[in-house]
Design a protein around this motif. Structure first.
Motif, short mmCIF file in Angstrom:
data_model
loop_
_atom_site.label_atom_id
_atom_site.label_comp_id
_atom_site.label_asym_id
_atom_site.label_seq_id
_atom_site.Cartn_x
_atom_site.Cartn_y
_atom_site.Cartn_z
N GLU A 17 64.09 -41.93 49.52
CA GLU A 17 62.85 -41.37 50.07
C GLU A 17 62.41 -42.13 51.32
OE1 GLU A 17 61.50 -38.71 49.26
OE2 GLU A 17 62.07 -38.25 47.20
N LEU A 18 62.81 -43.39 51.43
CA LEU A 18 62.42 -44.21 52.57
C LEU A 18 63.50 -44.27 53.65
CD1 LEU A 18 60.77 -47.07 50.53
CD2 LEU A 18 59.58 -45.46 52.04
N GLY A 19 64.57 -43.46 53.49
CA GLY A 19 65.62 -43.41 54.50
C GLY A 19 66.66 -44.50 54.38
N MET A 20 66.63 -45.27 53.29
CA MET A 20 67.60 -46.34 53.08
C MET A 20 68.79 -45.76 52.30
SD MET A 20 64.62 -49.02 51.97
CE MET A 20 65.69 -50.42 51.63
N VAL A 21 69.52 -44.89 52.97
CA VAL A 21 70.53 -44.08 52.28
C VAL A 21 71.72 -44.94 51.84
CG1 VAL A 21 72.04 -42.07 52.45
CG2 VAL A 21 69.80 -42.06 53.59
N LYS A 28 58.43 -39.48 59.77
CA LYS A 28 59.51 -40.41 60.11
C LYS A 28 59.11 -41.85 59.88
CE LYS A 28 61.79 -40.01 63.91
NZ LYS A 28 62.01 -39.84 65.37
N GLU A 29 57.81 -42.14 59.89
CA GLU A 29 57.37 -43.50 59.58
C GLU A 29 57.73 -43.87 58.14
OE1 GLU A 29 53.23 -43.63 60.43
OE2 GLU A 29 53.49 -43.35 62.60
N ARG A 50 56.85 -46.80 49.49
CA ARG A 50 57.14 -48.18 49.92
C ARG A 50 56.50 -49.19 48.97
NH1 ARG A 50 59.61 -49.25 54.26
NH2 ARG A 50 59.05 -47.23 55.20
N VAL A 51 55.25 -48.94 48.60
CA VAL A 51 54.56 -49.84 47.67
C VAL A 51 55.25 -49.82 46.31
CG1 VAL A 51 52.37 -50.38 46.56
CG2 VAL A 51 52.38 -49.48 48.90
N ASN A 63 50.74 -35.15 45.73
CA ASN A 63 51.53 -36.12 46.51
C ASN A 63 51.37 -35.79 47.99
OD1 ASN A 63 53.41 -37.66 47.83
ND2 ASN A 63 55.13 -37.15 46.48
N PRO A 64 50.44 -36.43 48.67
CA PRO A 64 50.20 -36.12 50.09
C PRO A 64 51.36 -36.45 51.01
CG PRO A 64 48.94 -38.06 49.41
CD PRO A 64 49.54 -37.48 48.17
N HIS A 65 52.34 -37.18 50.48
CA HIS A 65 53.48 -37.56 51.32
C HIS A 65 54.77 -36.85 50.91
CE1 HIS A 65 50.93 -40.61 53.00
NE2 HIS A 65 50.75 -41.20 51.82
N HIS A 66 54.67 -35.81 50.11
CA HIS A 66 55.89 -35.13 49.68
C HIS A 66 56.59 -34.54 50.91
CE1 HIS A 66 58.74 -32.61 47.56
NE2 HIS A 66 58.37 -33.18 46.43
#
Length: 872
Positions: free
Chosen positions: A93-97, A284-285, A56-57, A253-256
């Motif tokens: 990656e952020l669900g903005m498909v 999901k966040e 997101r950042v 990458n802790p968010h992979h």
């Protein structure tokens, strides 16, 4: 030569023929394997954040940069296209498909390089826009591959190959030509190895895929996609290196999403649905429409019996992608892992209704049908899956296995359908069915259950066939039997080295699973299911079940005694194969403790509560009418007494270097190691050895009896009881020898040598009832032994069980071909003793028709005829 070799794989009209010319040109390109397009600024901060999982950042920073340079957008400048491409990836990656799709569609106005086409095609598919997906694939395959501006030559080539696979190109050809050439000619091009790994993974060739991912990591040690692919391989194949690989990925990458997916998968394997949901909610966040995680969320709700929530997730996902069969096939897969095959099949059928082209879901559905005994249906769906994916290793293996079952014979009797090789039917079928009838009656009465039938039992004379039938892949030599609720698969003794398996104990163990799984609606956790099965073995025979092994001491000494909620970890997260065996032992001992302490009625109450969805550990505590602390305290005291013989063994202390003297992961403990250490048990053995050497036989016997008392369950090399048997044989003490042999047989389920020795002694003493008992025990270990059956035949005749003697004579005729006519003659004699003179005469005549000069048969016929004349 290289060019001709590559083209030999494809027809002139193949979609790959053109791109392989470009591939061939890479071998002479000094820049091959490097970026030959205008470099982007890898130092840009948003890319560093992206690499670390701060999606997101990174997106906010990228959009800020784009807003600073509006003129680039107007001109569709090179850098703006790169920014659009990166923004599409970050948005996804952020669900903005939809937004990501819009970015890529904008890019296509300026460039139609294969990599852009591939990415957009994948997003169309992800969003369920199948018409757009198909149209884009058709367009891509009609384009002529040229050098690109935005992606390197080899990246576009790889993308074109992946597009070709999506269009149905032969994956074997892709792997052996395109990917092989990329990897050989561009050894520093990590995406080539990753693409090959992804392809192998899709067809369940896990070993091959893992090798390719490892090669990619040799090129780029921190490549996240290679680590994610390798972790997926290890998870699917049950490889212990999974945790380390996920740790490496999470450090980078802790968010992979792959790390979170596999963590959730592992938790669902454990039945820890709430913990899995915590992982899913956090992920999901970041991406609220991650389809695999949403499917796992539905699976977690299934395990929690929150079917309304599961259906809500499924409806929500299908609104996003009407073709997302994964939202049904994943809960089906999880249900199957927890042995809830009927529900798995129902969910699998719904997955195929959503997307009939989901061939992986179809293969899983077929396997669930086979586990339910619906073989015709299962075979039909496997054939369909294989037709669509002929290089799927597991489907190929399963179809070969089903073909091999054609040489099996089916024996149906009452509630059982038994399948085994035709040659083994005369030797195993009757005894197996008799044991199944006993197990059925015992389980039905003891556990107060109407067992759902028919129960299918398949016995394999090839271990790899057994494993393919059970799990889809060969190997795993440690397994001897597996139960799926109404289907039991197991090795025949002929699939194992002689004397290493007791098929009766295996079959009894697996049928106990039938009872407890059905009793609880397949909701019993593995540790408790195995605990009941091993416990029921010990109730049937003192020789069966899991014994106290001397190798458990170093593990127990270095770890605390388990409590109730610790028992599952021995099966789901074992530290070693020895921990798994210890888990079987502890689980069975818990069931024994629980039944003795709280009564079997409490056992039944607990199982009934498990069937309603209550967690097993909670159900056991509630049914006991005690606190969990009290249950744990009672189990601890029980274990201390049960494990007391271990106190008579040597200790395994740590050395000065901190390394254990005896590695608990080792499966065998060399006798010389522990015999050299002081302890009451080893001291007694050493005294016995010295007395033996000095021929002080009474002292040797005394010390061996002492050692046997100190640790009676040891059956390994130089066990005290085995030495006593040798001593009594040497000293010609038949009564003591028989007693020692009987004790050895009662302790060791595979004591074939002792069975044969005791059988010979009973025969010599004409103790025929005892001989029948021992012969039956011996045939549970080696049903092919001719000598055992010969004595069993003789013993049955002497005890008057002529019907059984007839069966044994027939079995010997099958086993001992050179003496078949002798057994046929024995059969004629037995029929005569039973008063079946007409049948005896008929079989005698048939025997003489085959062997007219068989003198003994002529004499038997003459005596039969003379007897008939006398009666008249």
């Amino acid at each position: 030569m290289v060019l001709r070799h590559i083209f030999s794989y494809f027809s002139p009209r193949s979609c790959l023929a053109g791109i392989l010319v470009l591939l061939f040109s890479l071998s002479g390109d000094p820049a091959a394997g490097q970026s030959d397009w205008i470099p982007i600024n890898n130092a840009e901060e948003y890319r560093d954040l992206w690499f670390q999982g701060e999606y997101r950042v990174a997106l906010e920073l990228l959009e800020h940069q784009m807003a600073q340079r509006p003129e680039l957008a107007d001109a569709m400048a090179f850098r703006y296209i790169i920014w659009l491409s990166d923004r599409a990836a970050l948005r996804f990656e952020l669900g903005m498909v939809d937004e990501a799709i819009a970015d890529l569609e904008t890019i296509l106005l300026a460039s139609r390089e294969p990599m852009f086409l591939l990415r957009l095609a994948r997003l169309y598919h992800y969003r369920g826009r199948m018409e757009d997906y198909t149209a884009l694939l058709n367009y891509a395959m009609g384009q002529r591959l040229q050098r690109g501006r935005f992606y390197s030559q080899e990246q576009n080539l790889l993308a074109y190959g992946q597009l070709a696979e999506m269009q149905g190109e032969n994956p074997k050809r892709l792997l052996s030509s395109l990917y092989k050439s990329l990897m050989e000619q561009l050894p520093n091009f990590a995406p080539g190895f990753i693409g090959a790994g992804d392809l192998a993974m899709r067809y369940n060739a896990y070993d091959l895929a893992a090798r390719y991912y490892t090669q990619a990591l040799d090129v780029e040690f921190d490549n996240q996609e290679a680590l994610a692919g390798l972790a997926e391989c290890y998870w699917k194949s049950g490889d212990s290196r999974l945790d380390e690989t996920l740790r490496r990925l999470s450090q980078i990458n802790p968010h992979h999403p792959a790390a979170n997916v596999l963590e959730a998968e592992s938790l669902l394997d454990l039945g820890e649905a709430e913990a899995a949901l915590d992982i899913i909610r956090k992920t999901k966040e970041i991406n609220p429409v991650h389809l695999r995680l949403r499917a796992l969320e539905a699976a977690a709700c299934f395990l929690l019996d929150d079917l309304e929530a599961m259906r809500g997730i499924q409806e929500e996902v299908l609104r996003f992608n009407p073709f997302c069969s994964e939202v049904y096939s994943t809960p089906a897969r999880i249900a199957s892992r927890h042995y809830r095959f009927r529900e798995a099949a129902d969910l699998g059928e719904k997955a195929l209704n959503v997307n009939p082209s989901d061939h992986e879901a179809r293969a899983n559905y077929a396997r669930d049908l086979l586990r339910l005994g619906r073989e015709e249906e299962g075979r039909r769906h496997l054939d369909l899956a294989f037709e669509a994916r002929p290089y799927d290793v597991q489907v190929f293996n399963m179809l070969n296995l089903l073909d091999s079952l054609r040489r099996f014979e089916k024996v149906e009797q009452g509630p059982f359908v038994l399948q085994l090789p035709k040659a083994e039917v005369p030797l195993l079928a009757e005894d197996a069915l008799a044991l199944l009838r006993e197990a059925y009656a015992t389980g039905r009465a003891k556990y107060q259950i109407e067992i759902e039938t028919p129960v299918h039992v398949q016995i394999f004379d090839n271990h790899d066939d057994f494993m393919v039938r059970s799990v889809g892949l060969p190997g795993h030599i440690g397994f001897m039997g597996i139960c799926f609720g109404r289907l039991i698969t197991m090795d025949s003794p002929s699939a194992r080295p002689k004397g290493t398996m007791n098929w009766r104990s295996v079959l009894w163990h697996e049928f106990a699973h039938v009872v407890t799984l059905q009793k609880t609606g397949h909701r019993l956790p593995r540790w408790l299911s195995e605990g009941f099965s091993v416990y029921e073995e010990t109730q049937r025979s003192p020789a069966w079940g899991q014994k106290l092994d001397i190798q458990y001491k170093p593990v127990i000494q270095s770890e605390s005694f388990p409590q109730l909620r610790d028992l599952e970890k021995y099966f789901i997260q074992p530290k070693s194969s020895l921990h798994v065996m210890l888990g079987y032992f502890f689980a069975a001992e818990f069931v024994s403790f629980y039944a003795k302490t709280y009564g079997f009625d409490a056992v039944l109450r607990a199982l009934d509560r498990v069937a309603t969805g209550v967690k097993a550990e909670t159900a056991l505590v509630e049914a006991a009418g005690a606190s969990e602390e009290a249950v744990n305290a009672g189990f601890l005291e029980y274990l201390k007494k049960r494990l007391a013989p271990l106190e008579n063994l040597p200790d395994f202390h740590q050395t000065e270097t901190g390394v254990e003297e005896q590695d608990p992961r080792r499966r065998t403990l060399p006798v010389t190691e522990w015999l050299a250490r002081p302890s009451p048990f080893t001291d007694a053995l050493r005294h016995a050895e010295q007395a033996w050497q000095e021929k002080r036989w009474d002292d040797a016997e005394r010390f061996l009896l002492e050692a046997d008392t100190l640790f009676p369950e040891y059956t390994g090399p130089n066990a005290p009881l085995q030495q006593l048997i040798r001593l009594y044989e040497q000293q010609n003490q038949p009564d003591k020898l028989k007693d020692a042999l009987r004790r050895e047989i009662d302790r060791n389920a595979t004591a074939l040598s002792s069975c044969k020795k005791l059988l010979a002694l009973h025969r010599q003493a004409e103790e025929w009832d005892a001989a029948v008992l021992v012969a039956q025990e011996a045939l549970g270990i080696d049903p092919w032994d001719i000598e055992i059956r010969q004595i069993l035949l003789e013993a049955n005749v002497h005890t008057g069980n002529l019907t059984r003697a007839l069966t044994v004579a027939d079995q010997l005729a099958q086993l001992d071909a050179p003496h078949r006519t002798d057994y046929q003659l024995t059969r004629i004699d037995l029929l005569g003793k039973m008063g079946e003179w007409e049948q005896a005469k008929k079989e005698n005549i048939l025997l003489l028709e085959a062997f007219p000069h068989f003198w003994q048969a002529q004499q038997r016929l003459l005596s039969i005829v003379e007897r008939g004349d006398t009666e008249e």
